[in-house]
Design an enzyme around this catalytic site. Structure first.
Site, short mmCIF file in Angstrom:
data_model
loop_
_atom_site.label_atom_id
_atom_site.label_comp_id
_atom_site.label_asym_id
_atom_site.label_seq_id
_atom_site.Cartn_x
_atom_site.Cartn_y
_atom_site.Cartn_z
CE LYS A 171 -20.70 -20.28 -14.38
NZ LYS A 171 -21.64 -21.16 -15.08
CE1 TYR A 199 -4.00 1.70 -0.24
CE2 TYR A 199 -3.51 2.66 1.91
CZ TYR A 199 -4.29 2.62 0.77
OH TYR A 199 -5.34 3.48 0.64
#
Length: 752
Positions: free
Chosen positions: A92, A37
């Site tokens: 899925k 970050y």
């Protein structure tokens, strides 16, 4: 408990749902966080600003698919809304990750009309490498997909339309082949005219079916030109309107070659099947109940009925998981701009071809040991077949490159190796050895050559160019098995019941006459495949040998130890297992041969194992294991591995780091090794673990395999004069092929 209750428990078990986000880079130190970050993250941001394609290099976009639905057409549930569809979309994502190592964000859109949905999805293009549309009702789904394909520069795929089309298309290619019928001449009847049916009919035409031979029926009957002219059907159904008399499904099925059901269960009778043409092909894919039950369709005819359903409890399951993970894998890996017709056809053709190949034992076991061989009961591969990834994804990638949809070019062989690495370190490691074996195949004698697994393995060795197999066994039995399995190759067979084995008997007598073997006994022993194979290797009539599939390990090992013996510079043989974890490989020795080795034996087998590791392109680092660390306990047991380590360090020919005695966690945990014991000669964790005795070695490798989730390759026999490997009872065909590859590489080393 019933299925519903079990499923609710499964989904609510902490943590709820089925997917999570995990990090792929270290986050253990302040520096790690500053790179992940602020402030370090600014560098990739600037790079992507200057070159948008760098997003594929610096972010997860290239392996990230969005599964998007509005929940208006959930399979078996209908319009249940966006939030209620979330378990399906998470599922899925599970399939994407499990079968093709693709990450997924599921996106559920509430109450979005067509324009809103298109706008919302298209605005997410910077996030994803591809979009999988799911459970969106017809006819809106057609427009959503078409518009997104036009507006977006990443692959868009509506699985409800194209998934069934591609998988059943593969089944149709093989069914037509088995029935001896030409695809262009098939009379095809569809029951159902929704998104899946229309997409499937279009795809069959793409594969070579004649559009004029396709009759489509909806709930009102045959879709005719008369109905189309009266605006009785929507624009998508009109595409398949025919100039035929009106009628119902029963009328349409008379003399038909193929029935494709994408409608509702129980609407086809045995009489309707009986009215079809010869050797009919029936794809009854309504779920959970097919248009006609498997048993009813089969018993309706005396000729061959090729039957497929959407169910896993019958042969030939048309399951979309055979398609979308691998299609997206290939598309993502070449950074395709779309999934076009050429890529879909390539997927179907690759699946069809795979069904014609020999099926791995692991797949057969996963489906209850039922026979799986190309024919009416097996026209498409099973979803759990790991080979689908290596066949379909490369085919799709190549089709993308050939059709101009790819933005990067890839090499086929290198790509297959990358895909294998995704499924586990063992495949990556075996690929190293397989490639070496293919460079210079050797003659490998299979002592139990009339066993079905050995014959199938021999076929794969020959087909892949790994080795030239020699089968020892009954010639007639071997040929009968090859005929049953439809294996088209002509292996060398040595049948002990044919001809004279006198030269081998004489050599065996020469070698063992002072070990209690008479000339007559030698003649009898060479009738045994283990003795005959061992003598063949010893005399140079074969380069390597495999045995042990039908014998216990000690009895299988005895003949090669007596006849081939250990290498000139070796006094001891040893058994080694290679264990592969997600990010590391370790060799465990000795696991099968020496019960209570002394320090000299331990040091010698460590050297043999180091040579083996280098055949896998791994630089060895050995740890002599004990229950103490560097003298913390001093007794006879701990002195043995300590002395073995000293012997190795004092040997000028040993060119790899070794240390001990040490505990197992010290050997494999870097913080312990380099923190508490910074004086150790190992500056990295060990990859050769030398156990103090056979008991510890066998227990240790099995615990690592079962509890540590490692894949085991072996046992590999080291220290022999010529390559001999003893299989374990129950080993699968892939294990035999893997060990044959190791044996070939061993034999290549012996040539130098």
């Amino acid at each position: 408990m019933g299925l519903d209750e079990d499923s609710l428990d499964y989904h609510r078990e902490d943590p709820p749902g089925k997917i999570e986000i995990s990090t792929t880079k270290p986050t253990n130190t302040q520096r790690d966080l500053s790179l992940a970050y602020s402030p370090g993250v600014a560098a990739p941001c600037r790079a992507i600003r200057d070159n948008p394609n760098d997003a594929y290099s610096y972010t997860a976009k290239g392996n990230l698919v969005g599964v998007v639905s509005d929940g208006t057409a959930v399979l078996g549930l209908g319009d249940i809304g966006a939030q209620a569809s979330k378990p399906v979309m998470e599922g899925k994502g599970v399939l994407f990750k499990r079968f093709a190592d693709i990450d997924v964000f599921d996106i559920e859109l509430e109450d979005a009309d067509t324009e809103e949905m298109i706008r919302s999805i298209s605005s997410m293009e910077p996030t994803f490498g591809g979009i999988n549309l799911e459970d969106i009702k017809a006819p809106e789904c057609f427009e959503v997909e078409q518009r997104l394909r036009e507006e977006m520069d990443i692959p868009i795929f509506h699985d409800d339309q194209h998934g069934t089309a591609i998988i059943s298309g593969a089944a149709l290619l093989n069914a037509a082949d088995i029935a001896g019928k030409d695809l262009s001449e098939l009379d095809i009847v569809f029951s159902g005219a929704g998104a899946s049916a229309i997409a499937t009919a279009r795809f069959y035409v793409s594969l070579g079916a004649n559009r004029e031979n396709i009759t489509m029926c909806d709930s009102s009957g045959i879709i005719t030109e008369a109905r189309a002219e009266n605006d009785d059907v929507n624009d998508f159904k009109k595409e398949f309107a025919r100039d035929v008399p009106e009628g119902d499904l029963a009328d349409a099925m008379v003399d038909a070659d193929v029935f494709v059901g994408l409608s509702v269960g129980g609407i086809v009778s045995e009489e309707m099947v009986q009215s079809m043409g010869s050797d009919p092909i029936i794809f009854a894919m309504a779920n959970p109940d097919p248009e006609i039950a498997y048993e009813d369709a089969k018993q309706a005819r005396d000729d061959t009925v090729i039957m497929a359903t959407g169910r896993s409890d019958y042969p030939n399951q048309v399951n979309n998981v055979l398609g979308f993970p691998f299609i997206f894998r290939g598309a993502l890996d070449v950074r395709a701009t779309e999934i076009n017709e050429e890529m879909k056809r390539a997927a179907a053709e690759a699946l069809a071809e795979l069904a014609r190949q020999d099926v791995p034992d692991a797949v057969v076991k996963a489906y209850g040991d039922q026979p799986l061989q190309y024919g009416p009961e097996y026209v498409i591969p099973k979803p759990l077949d790991p080979r689908v990834l290596f066949e379909v994804a490369p085919a799709v990638a190549e089709a993308a490159m050939d059709s101009g949809a790819a933005r990067v070019e890839i090499d086929h062989e290198e790509y297959v190796e990358q895909l294998e690495a995704r499924l586990g370190k063992s495949r990556e490691m075996m690929r190293v050895v397989l490639n070496k074996a293919k460079n210079e195949p050797k003659r490998v004698v299979l002592a139990e050559g009339d066993d079905e697994k050995m014959i199938r393995a021999a076929y794969q060795m020959d087909d892949q160019g790994i080795a030239d197999p020699i089968l020892i066994g009954d010639r007639e039995r071997i040929w009968a098995i090859m005929e049953t399995l439809a294996l088209d190759f002509d292996p060398e067979i040595v049948d002990p019941g044919e001809g004279s084995l006198e030269p081998y008997a004489e050599r065996l007598y020469d070698l063992r006459q002072r070990k209690g073997i008479t000339r007559r006994e030698a003649g009898e022993l060479v009738q045994d495949g283990n003795y005959l194979g061992s003598v063949m290797v010893e005399m140079g009539d074969a380069d390597a040998m495999l045995t042990g599939l039908m014998h216990n390990y000690p009895s299988a090992l005895k003949p090669p130890l007596q006849i081939v013996g250990t290498a000139e510079d070796a006094n001891y043989a040893a058994g080694v297992y290679m264990l592969t974890f997600k990010n590391r490989v370790v060799f465990c020795v000795d696991t099968t041969v020496n019960q209570n080795p002394d320090a000299e034996v331990l040091s010698e087998v460590t050297c043999h194992t180091a040579e083996l590791a280098r055949r896998f392109n791994i630089e060895p680092r050995a740890a002599m294991l004990s229950y103490s660390n560097f003298g913390s306990v001093d007794n006879e047991g701990t002195r043995k591995p300590r002395k073995a380590a000293d012997l190795l360090r004092d040997d000028p020919q040993v060119d790899f780091p070794v240390d001990g005695e040490m505990q197992a966690d010290t050997a494999v945990v870097e913080d312990i090794l380099n923190g508490t014991y910074e004086f150790s000669d190992l500056d990295e964790p060990a990859n050769i673990l030398v156990f103090p005795n056979l008991e510890a070695g066998n227990i240790g490798y099995k615990l690592l395999q079962r509890l540590g989730g490692a894949e085991a390759i072996g046992p590999m026999l080291v220290g022999m004069d010529k390559p001999v490997h003893v299989l374990q009872r129950g080993d699968e065909v892939k294990d035999i092929v893997n060990l044959a590859s190791v044996a070939v590489v061993d034999a290549q080393q012996n040539d130098y």
